[in-house]
Design a protein around this motif. Structure first.
Motif, mmCIF file in Angstrom:
data_model
loop_
_atom_site.group_PDB
_atom_site.id
_atom_site.type_symbol
_atom_site.label_atom_id
_atom_site.label_comp_id
_atom_site.label_asym_id
_atom_site.label_seq_id
_atom_site.Cartn_x
_atom_site.Cartn_y
_atom_site.Cartn_z
ATOM 1 N N ALA A 136 0.833 -1.203 0.000
ATOM 2 C CA ALA A 136 0.000 0.000 0.000
ATOM 3 C C ALA A 136 0.871 1.257 0.000
ATOM 4 C CB ALA A 136 -0.943 -0.007 1.200
ATOM 5 N N ARG A 137 1.935 1.258 0.810
ATOM 6 C CA ARG A 137 2.846 2.417 0.843
ATOM 7 C C ARG A 137 3.530 2.629 -0.497
ATOM 8 N NH1 ARG A 137 3.919 0.458 6.101
ATOM 9 N NH2 ARG A 137 5.788 -0.613 5.414
ATOM 10 N N ALA A 138 3.750 1.549 -1.238
ATOM 11 C CA ALA A 138 4.406 1.634 -2.545
ATOM 12 C C ALA A 138 3.412 1.960 -3.668
ATOM 13 C CB ALA A 138 5.121 0.320 -2.857
ATOM 14 N N GLY A 139 2.131 2.093 -3.318
ATOM 15 C CA GLY A 139 1.124 2.406 -4.318
ATOM 16 C C GLY A 139 0.677 1.219 -5.150
ATOM 17 N N ARG A 140 0.969 0.012 -4.694
ATOM 18 C CA ARG A 140 0.599 -1.207 -5.429
ATOM 19 C C ARG A 140 -0.762 -1.747 -5.021
ATOM 20 N NH1 ARG A 140 4.446 -4.542 -7.320
ATOM 21 N NH2 ARG A 140 2.656 -5.357 -8.447
ATOM 22 N N ILE A 141 -1.317 -1.222 -3.928
ATOM 23 C CA ILE A 141 -2.628 -1.634 -3.434
ATOM 24 C C ILE A 141 -3.474 -0.389 -3.216
ATOM 25 C CG2 ILE A 141 -3.824 -2.532 -1.391
ATOM 26 C CD1 ILE A 141 -1.745 -4.640 -1.178
ATOM 27 N N GLU A 142 -4.730 -0.480 -3.590
ATOM 28 C CA GLU A 142 -5.675 0.613 -3.355
ATOM 29 C C GLU A 142 -6.441 0.308 -2.070
ATOM 30 O OE1 GLU A 142 -9.791 2.364 -5.244
ATOM 31 O OE2 GLU A 142 -8.499 1.132 -6.511
ATOM 32 N N GLU A 143 -6.270 1.162 -1.082
ATOM 33 C CA GLU A 143 -6.965 1.004 0.203
ATOM 34 C C GLU A 143 -8.353 1.637 0.072
ATOM 35 O OE1 GLU A 143 -6.357 2.131 4.918
ATOM 36 O OE2 GLU A 143 -4.760 2.535 3.483
ATOM 37 N N ARG A 144 -9.370 0.822 -0.002
ATOM 38 C CA ARG A 144 -10.738 1.311 -0.191
ATOM 39 C C ARG A 144 -11.473 1.525 1.125
ATOM 40 N NH1 ARG A 144 -12.854 -2.132 -5.406
ATOM 41 N NH2 ARG A 144 -11.429 -1.171 -6.911
ATOM 42 N N ARG A 145 -10.977 0.936 2.188
ATOM 43 C CA ARG A 145 -11.531 1.132 3.524
ATOM 44 C C ARG A 145 -10.366 1.282 4.490
ATOM 45 N NH1 ARG A 145 -16.163 -2.637 4.551
ATOM 46 N NH2 ARG A 145 -16.946 -1.220 2.982
ATOM 47 N N ALA A 146 -10.431 2.297 5.322
ATOM 48 C CA ALA A 146 -9.331 2.602 6.243
ATOM 49 C C ALA A 146 -8.933 1.368 7.054
ATOM 50 C CB ALA A 146 -9.725 3.730 7.181
ATOM 51 N N GLY A 147 -7.635 1.101 7.111
ATOM 52 C CA GLY A 147 -7.112 -0.015 7.895
ATOM 53 C C GLY A 147 -7.122 -1.354 7.190
ATOM 54 N N ALA A 148 -7.580 -1.399 5.953
ATOM 55 C CA ALA A 148 -7.684 -2.676 5.239
ATOM 56 C C ALA A 148 -6.342 -3.390 5.075
ATOM 57 C CB ALA A 148 -8.355 -2.480 3.883
ATOM 58 N N PRO A 149 -5.242 -2.684 4.724
ATOM 59 C CA PRO A 149 -3.964 -3.408 4.599
ATOM 60 C C PRO A 149 -3.531 -4.075 5.907
ATOM 61 C CG PRO A 149 -3.839 -1.322 3.443
ATOM 62 C CD PRO A 149 -5.119 -1.308 4.233
ATOM 63 N N ALA A 150 -3.729 -3.415 7.025
ATOM 64 C CA ALA A 150 -3.354 -4.010 8.318
ATOM 65 C C ALA A 150 -4.208 -5.244 8.612
ATOM 66 C CB ALA A 150 -3.491 -2.983 9.438
ATOM 67 N N ARG A 151 -5.502 -5.167 8.312
ATOM 68 C CA ARG A 151 -6.372 -6.332 8.535
ATOM 69 C C ARG A 151 -5.979 -7.490 7.616
ATOM 70 N NH1 ARG A 151 -9.937 -2.172 8.770
ATOM 71 N NH2 ARG A 151 -10.809 -2.568 6.689
ATOM 72 N N ALA A 152 -5.627 -7.170 6.375
ATOM 73 C CA ALA A 152 -5.203 -8.215 5.438
ATOM 74 C C ALA A 152 -3.892 -8.844 5.913
ATOM 75 C CB ALA A 152 -5.045 -7.642 4.031
ATOM 76 N N ASP A 153 -2.964 -8.028 6.423
ATOM 77 C CA ASP A 153 -1.710 -8.577 6.964
ATOM 78 C C ASP A 153 -1.992 -9.566 8.087
ATOM 79 O OD1 ASP A 153 0.047 -7.286 5.261
ATOM 80 O OD2 ASP A 153 0.429 -5.625 6.644
ATOM 81 N N ALA A 154 -2.929 -9.238 8.953
ATOM 82 C CA ALA A 154 -3.258 -10.132 10.070
ATOM 83 C C ALA A 154 -3.846 -11.451 9.560
ATOM 84 C CB ALA A 154 -4.243 -9.447 11.016
ATOM 85 N N ARG A 155 -4.653 -11.386 8.515
ATOM 86 C CA ARG A 155 -5.288 -12.602 7.986
ATOM 87 C C ARG A 155 -4.313 -13.481 7.205
ATOM 88 N NH1 ARG A 155 -9.822 -8.833 7.165
ATOM 89 N NH2 ARG A 155 -11.349 -9.391 8.743
#
Length: 68
Positions: free
Chosen positions: A36-55
């Protein structure tokens, strides 16, 4: 209800990425937050990358004995 409690949804996605970014995260090379920081993922809902990392978390780093 599907396998292991999974079920189909019509809700909007929390994040969006192409297959190469998904593969990087799934195989453990990079986290969703890094992508996400590199612009390779579009965060459509706040906190989504962190939740995906946990899963997708794993206790083992990726490793390949073959040299390409």
């Amino acid at each position: 209800m599907g396998p292991a409690g999974a079920e189909r949804t019509t809700a909007d996605a929390d994040l969006a990425c192409d297959v190469t970014a998904l593969g990087s995260a799934y195989l453990g090379g990079l986290s969703f937050r890094q992508l996400a920081r590199a612009g390779r993922i579009e965060e459509r809902r706040a906190g989504a990358p962190a939740r995906a990392d946990a899963r997708f978390a794993s206790d083992r780093a990726p490793w390949c004995p073959e040299i390409f």
